[in-house]
Design a protein around this motif. Structure first.
Motif, PDB file in Angstrom:
ATOM      1  N   ARG A 190       0.828  -1.201   0.000  1.00  0.00           N
ATOM      2  CA  ARG A 190       0.000   0.000   0.000  1.00  0.00           C
ATOM      3  C   ARG A 190       0.870   1.261   0.000  1.00  0.00           C
ATOM      4  O   ARG A 190       0.590   2.228  -0.703  1.00  0.00           O
ATOM      5  CB  ARG A 190      -0.921  -0.017   1.220  1.00  0.00           C
ATOM      6  CG  ARG A 190      -1.935   1.113   1.255  1.00  0.00           C
ATOM      7  CD  ARG A 190      -2.665   1.094   2.586  1.00  0.00           C
ATOM      8  NE  ARG A 190      -3.442  -0.118   2.744  1.00  0.00           N
ATOM      9  CZ  ARG A 190      -4.701  -0.244   2.353  1.00  0.00           C
ATOM     10  NH1 ARG A 190      -5.315   0.769   1.784  1.00  0.00           N
ATOM     11  NH2 ARG A 190      -5.348  -1.375   2.545  1.00  0.00           N
ATOM     12  N   LEU A 191       1.923   1.248   0.803  1.00  0.00           N
ATOM     13  CA  LEU A 191       2.804   2.414   0.861  1.00  0.00           C
ATOM     14  C   LEU A 191       3.640   2.545  -0.409  1.00  0.00           C
ATOM     15  O   LEU A 191       3.945   3.663  -0.842  1.00  0.00           O
ATOM     16  CB  LEU A 191       3.719   2.312   2.078  1.00  0.00           C
ATOM     17  CG  LEU A 191       3.036   2.475   3.439  1.00  0.00           C
ATOM     18  CD1 LEU A 191       4.021   2.211   4.562  1.00  0.00           C
ATOM     19  CD2 LEU A 191       2.439   3.866   3.578  1.00  0.00           C
ATOM     20  N   ARG A 193       2.712   2.037  -3.322  1.00  0.00           N
ATOM     21  CA  ARG A 193       1.902   2.619  -4.395  1.00  0.00           C
ATOM     22  C   ARG A 193       1.685   4.118  -4.221  1.00  0.00           C
ATOM     23  O   ARG A 193       1.123   4.761  -5.104  1.00  0.00           O
ATOM     24  CB  ARG A 193       0.536   1.926  -4.451  1.00  0.00           C
ATOM     25  CG  ARG A 193       0.584   0.489  -4.922  1.00  0.00           C
ATOM     26  CD  ARG A 193      -0.792   0.012  -5.324  1.00  0.00           C
ATOM     27  NE  ARG A 193      -1.740   0.069  -4.235  1.00  0.00           N
ATOM     28  CZ  ARG A 193      -2.018  -0.949  -3.428  1.00  0.00           C
ATOM     29  NH1 ARG A 193      -1.396  -2.109  -3.593  1.00  0.00           N
ATOM     30  NH2 ARG A 193      -2.904  -0.833  -2.462  1.00  0.00           N
ATOM     31  N   ARG A 194       2.104   4.659  -3.098  1.00  0.00           N
ATOM     32  CA  ARG A 194       1.887   6.091  -2.869  1.00  0.00           C
ATOM     33  C   ARG A 194       2.759   6.912  -3.813  1.00  0.00           C
ATOM     34  O   ARG A 194       3.958   6.687  -3.919  1.00  0.00           O
ATOM     35  CB  ARG A 194       2.186   6.459  -1.414  1.00  0.00           C
ATOM     36  CG  ARG A 194       1.859   7.896  -1.068  1.00  0.00           C
ATOM     37  CD  ARG A 194       2.085   8.151   0.405  1.00  0.00           C
ATOM     38  NE  ARG A 194       1.044   7.559   1.215  1.00  0.00           N
ATOM     39  CZ  ARG A 194      -0.091   8.170   1.526  1.00  0.00           C
ATOM     40  NH1 ARG A 194      -0.328   9.388   1.071  1.00  0.00           N
ATOM     41  NH2 ARG A 194      -0.985   7.571   2.287  1.00  0.00           N
ATOM     42  N   LYS A 195       2.142   7.882  -4.458  1.00  0.00           N
ATOM     43  CA  LYS A 195       2.834   8.707  -5.440  1.00  0.00           C
ATOM     44  C   LYS A 195       2.883  10.154  -4.964  1.00  0.00           C
ATOM     45  O   LYS A 195       2.170  10.536  -4.033  1.00  0.00           O
ATOM     46  CB  LYS A 195       2.116   8.628  -6.793  1.00  0.00           C
ATOM     47  CG  LYS A 195       2.133   7.239  -7.408  1.00  0.00           C
ATOM     48  CD  LYS A 195       1.435   7.244  -8.745  1.00  0.00           C
ATOM     49  CE  LYS A 195       1.490   5.872  -9.387  1.00  0.00           C
ATOM     50  NZ  LYS A 195       0.802   5.853 -10.700  1.00  0.00           N
ATOM     51  N   ASN A 197       2.064  13.884  -4.440  1.00  0.00           N
ATOM     52  CA  ASN A 197       0.821  14.648  -4.506  1.00  0.00           C
ATOM     53  C   ASN A 197       1.091  15.919  -5.299  1.00  0.00           C
ATOM     54  O   ASN A 197       1.905  16.756  -4.902  1.00  0.00           O
ATOM     55  CB  ASN A 197       0.336  14.978  -3.091  1.00  0.00           C
ATOM     56  CG  ASN A 197      -1.054  15.580  -3.081  1.00  0.00           C
ATOM     57  OD1 ASN A 197      -1.366  16.454  -3.875  1.00  0.00           O
ATOM     58  ND2 ASN A 197      -1.891  15.111  -2.176  1.00  0.00           N
ATOM     59  N   HIS A 329       5.319  10.783  -0.037  1.00  0.00           N
ATOM     60  CA  HIS A 329       5.801   9.631  -0.806  1.00  0.00           C
ATOM     61  C   HIS A 329       7.267   9.332  -0.500  1.00  0.00           C
ATOM     62  O   HIS A 329       7.695   8.177  -0.594  1.00  0.00           O
ATOM     63  CB  HIS A 329       5.595   9.866  -2.305  1.00  0.00           C
ATOM     64  CG  HIS A 329       6.554  10.838  -2.914  1.00  0.00           C
ATOM     65  ND1 HIS A 329       6.426  12.199  -2.776  1.00  0.00           N
ATOM     66  CD2 HIS A 329       7.673  10.643  -3.666  1.00  0.00           C
ATOM     67  CE1 HIS A 329       7.404  12.805  -3.418  1.00  0.00           C
ATOM     68  NE2 HIS A 329       8.180  11.890  -3.963  1.00  0.00           N
ATOM     69  N   ALA A 332       7.112   7.512   2.733  1.00  0.00           N
ATOM     70  CA  ALA A 332       6.603   6.163   2.484  1.00  0.00           C
ATOM     71  C   ALA A 332       7.716   5.248   1.991  1.00  0.00           C
ATOM     72  O   ALA A 332       7.762   4.063   2.346  1.00  0.00           O
ATOM     73  CB  ALA A 332       5.463   6.213   1.472  1.00  0.00           C
ATOM     74  N   ILE A 378       1.094   8.204   7.008  1.00  0.00           N
ATOM     75  CA  ILE A 378       1.922   7.002   6.858  1.00  0.00           C
ATOM     76  C   ILE A 378       1.778   6.108   8.084  1.00  0.00           C
ATOM     77  O   ILE A 378       1.674   4.879   7.975  1.00  0.00           O
ATOM     78  CB  ILE A 378       3.397   7.390   6.645  1.00  0.00           C
ATOM     79  CG1 ILE A 378       3.531   8.356   5.466  1.00  0.00           C
ATOM     80  CG2 ILE A 378       4.243   6.153   6.414  1.00  0.00           C
ATOM     81  CD1 ILE A 378       3.089   7.791   4.160  1.00  0.00           C
ATOM     82  N   VAL A 381      -1.379   3.942   7.942  1.00  0.00           N
ATOM     83  CA  VAL A 381      -1.286   2.733   7.118  1.00  0.00           C
ATOM     84  C   VAL A 381      -0.556   1.630   7.878  1.00  0.00           C
ATOM     85  O   VAL A 381      -0.970   0.465   7.865  1.00  0.00           O
ATOM     86  CB  VAL A 381      -0.575   3.051   5.788  1.00  0.00           C
ATOM     87  CG1 VAL A 381      -0.354   1.780   4.984  1.00  0.00           C
ATOM     88  CG2 VAL A 381      -1.389   4.045   4.976  1.00  0.00           C
TER      89      VAL A 381
END
Length: 603
Positions: A190-191, A193-195, A197, A329, A332, A378, A381
């Motif tokens: 999940r982390l 995939r963080r892009k 912002n 990100h 992350a 973060i 999650v």
């Protein structure tokens, strides 16, 4: 076919138009699954509404199910060989095919490997089928050759397609009460995939790039002011400095594309920049451009002060501090690297061990300042992967609803259900099978058919005769049932418990030897059966049809009456008994028997 066709169209639209590449890829995968659903339904190899939806798979095989309960025709335990299967085939010197691996596991060497795996408990059962051959190994070790041979005969026709052995895994052995909402591997994905912002990046560019550049342009034009009139004089070297700023602007615009403030013609920065470009080009400013320039300079000085003044310097210092924080990100990425050391198939015991401040070593490769704290999004999650008791997770806010609680209960119910097996290795295997079975997605069923049950799996039936009523088994199940019932009622009062949670409570009640009247909420829209008709069906028409409005209303009222008579939890010892019917009444404007309504005492 309306719903599958609509989902297929949605997937096609997303796959072709979404700006994110990963989202388009996931949409293409959904499109392939829905295409398989429609193609196989039309071809007759998949039946909608049947508990055996795939014609060439046994009813107990776990089918791949998409939204709405439609089977795609594939088995979850099928597909290409997993890496551990390919490695085993290479090591055993057999063809890289599942039927060859199945035959190898029935040899003396293969059974020896299964026995070692069974004793160590170092395996991960992801689908119920993966426990089948381990069950064969246990039966042979226990001397029950008849049950082992019968199980092998039932599995053999599907050995070319289904995976009957689990993946090796060295997950830490937590206690039976320890559960987790997500695994460390799921949190890591999940982390990952963080892009970035885009809006945060634009804000940082505005604060760190374009605001200082606007200050430089403002200082440039303030040099030309006389008695408050901008452009009244041209100091020595002014044109060279103006040309340098124009050239620098083009470099900044190419390097920092996120913020578009400098391109909006009504912004003060754009007005100053346009006037500077005109002056560098040697063109006089028009009266309108001169008026806009004067207004921009006056408003900027009036609002923030002259560049270099104490109030202006304090403002820019605060803005620089705001923009200096690392983006989510990048944080992350650091946490993803930390989670890589944890086993991916279970939770983590400490969130702080993963979300501590950035170390100097991490700062060297990530670019995040040393000592920076991990931001709350973060941490949130990571907190989903926290391992603890159900009470601890509810207190930590990891379990926000009864639906989430229902996903955690199988980890506890599995231990209580397997406690009746005297052999420790078999208890561990049965608990792993139970947990994997509870991850099975429900099918869309008609004619009031029920989903496949755990005791219908061939390898579970094969060891059913080895269960025994051990001392303390009923007490353990009763304790778990009471504890979970109290947690559900205390944590989520006035909430209708979801069917998955009710099913787990039923399993615990059965192990405890109880006979509580558990009733699940009836899904009336999937109860396809004969309806009352005033006229007989036309010749050639199907014998069944979807329920009419009258039958749906009848079923709904029946469901409501069932809810009123149903025990959805376990009443705590010493709790106040329900009020007599003569001393309670429904709140005004609410119908009695509705979920979520409370009763009040009347005089």
């Amino acid at each position: 076919m309306g719903y599958p066709a609509a989902e297929l169209a949605r997937a096609a639209e997303t796959a072709g138009s979404h700006p994110d590449a990963q989202t388009r890829q996931r949409a293409r995968e959904r499109f392939a699954r829905w295409s398989a659903v429609l193609r196989r339904i039309a071809g007759g190899s998949v039946s909608v509404g049947s508990r055996q939806p795939v014609a060439d798979l046994p009813f107990w095989a776990t089918p791949q199910v998409v939204r709405g309960g439609f089977a795609t025709g594939e088995a979850v335990a099928g597909g290409p060989l997993r890496p551990y299967e390919a490695e085993l085939a290479r090591r055993a010197g057999v063809p890289a095919q599942r039927d060859a691996l199945f035959a190898y596991h029935l040899t003396e060497a293969g059974l020896a490997e299964l026995s070692v795996l069974l004793e160590s408990g170092a395996y991960r059962v992801e689908t119920p089928e993966e426990a089948a051959l381990l069950t064969v190994a246990w039966l042979l070790r226990a001397g029950d050759e008849t049950a082992a041979v019968g199980l092998v005969d039932e599995l053999r026709p599907h050995a070319h397609r289904l995976r009957f052995t689990p993946a090796p895994d060295d997950a830490p052995a937590y206690g039976p009460e320890v559960v987790w909402r997500e695994t460390a591997g799921a949190a890591r994905e999940r982390l990952a995939r963080r892009k970035p912002n885009g809006r945060v990046a634009a804000m940082q560019e505005a604060l760190t790039v374009w605001n200082p550049f606007a200050d430089q342009l403002l200082e440039l034009w303030l040099e030309t002011a006389r008695d408050g009139q901008v452009g009244a004089r041209t100091p020595a070297g002014w044109s060279d400095r103006a040309a340098a700023l124009v050239e620098r602007y083009h470099r900044l615009a190419a390097a920092h594309p996120h913020c578009g403030k400098h391109r909006r013609p009504k912004e003060n920065l754009a007005i100053l920049r346009a006037a500077t470009e005109e002056a560098v080009a040697g063109r006089p400013l028009s009266p309108r451009a001169r008026g806009l320039l004067q207004h921009a300079v006056d408003s900027m000085v009036r609002r923030r002060g002259r560049p270099g003044s104490p109030e202006h310097a304090a403002l820019r210092e605060r803005q620089s501090a705001d923009a200096a924080g690392p983006m989510l990100h990048t944080l992350a990425r650091v946490v993803v690297n930390r989670l890589a050391v944890f086993p991916p198939g279970c939770g983590i015991r400490s969130v702080e061990a993963v979300t501590g401040p950035i170390t100097p070593e991490e700062a060297a490769w990530s670019g995040v300042p040393a000592g920076a704290r991990i931001a709350e999004p973060i941490r949130r999650v990571v907190r989903r992967a926290l391992a603890g008791t159900v009470a601890e997770l509810i207190a930590a806010g990891v379990v926000p609803s009864a639906e989430v609680l229902a996903r955690l209960v199988p980890q506890i119910a599995a231990t209580a259900t397997a406690a009746s097996y005297p052999d420790e290795a078999l208890r561990s295997l049965t608990a792993a099978t139970y947990r994997a079975f509870r991850n099975r997605r429900s099918l869309l069923l008609t004619n009031l058919e029920h989903q496949v049950r755990l005791d219908e799996l061939p390898w579970v039936r094969a060891v059913a005769g080895h269960r025994s009523a051990l001392a303390g088994t009923h007490a353990s199940a009763t304790s778990a049932l009471r504890r979970l019932g109290e947690l559900a009622l205390d944590g989520f009062p006035a909430t209708l418990l979801p069917n998955p949670l009710v099913r787990e409570l039923v399993a615990l009640d059965r192990e405890a030897g109880g006979r509580l009247p558990w009733v699940e909420e009836l899904a009336t829209d999937s109860s396809r059966g004969p309806s009352r008709r005033s006229t007989p069906p036309r010749p050639g028409s199907p014998a069944t049809c979807w329920p009419t409005a009258s039958t749906r209303a009848t079923t709904t009222s029946t469901t409501r009456r069932c809810r009123e008579r149903t025990t959805y939890g376990v009443r705590r010892a010493g709790a106040r008994p329900p009020l007599p019917a003569s001393t309670r009444s429904a709140p005004s404007g609410r119908a009695p028997g509705r979920a979520g309504t409370g009763w009040r005492r009347t005089a």
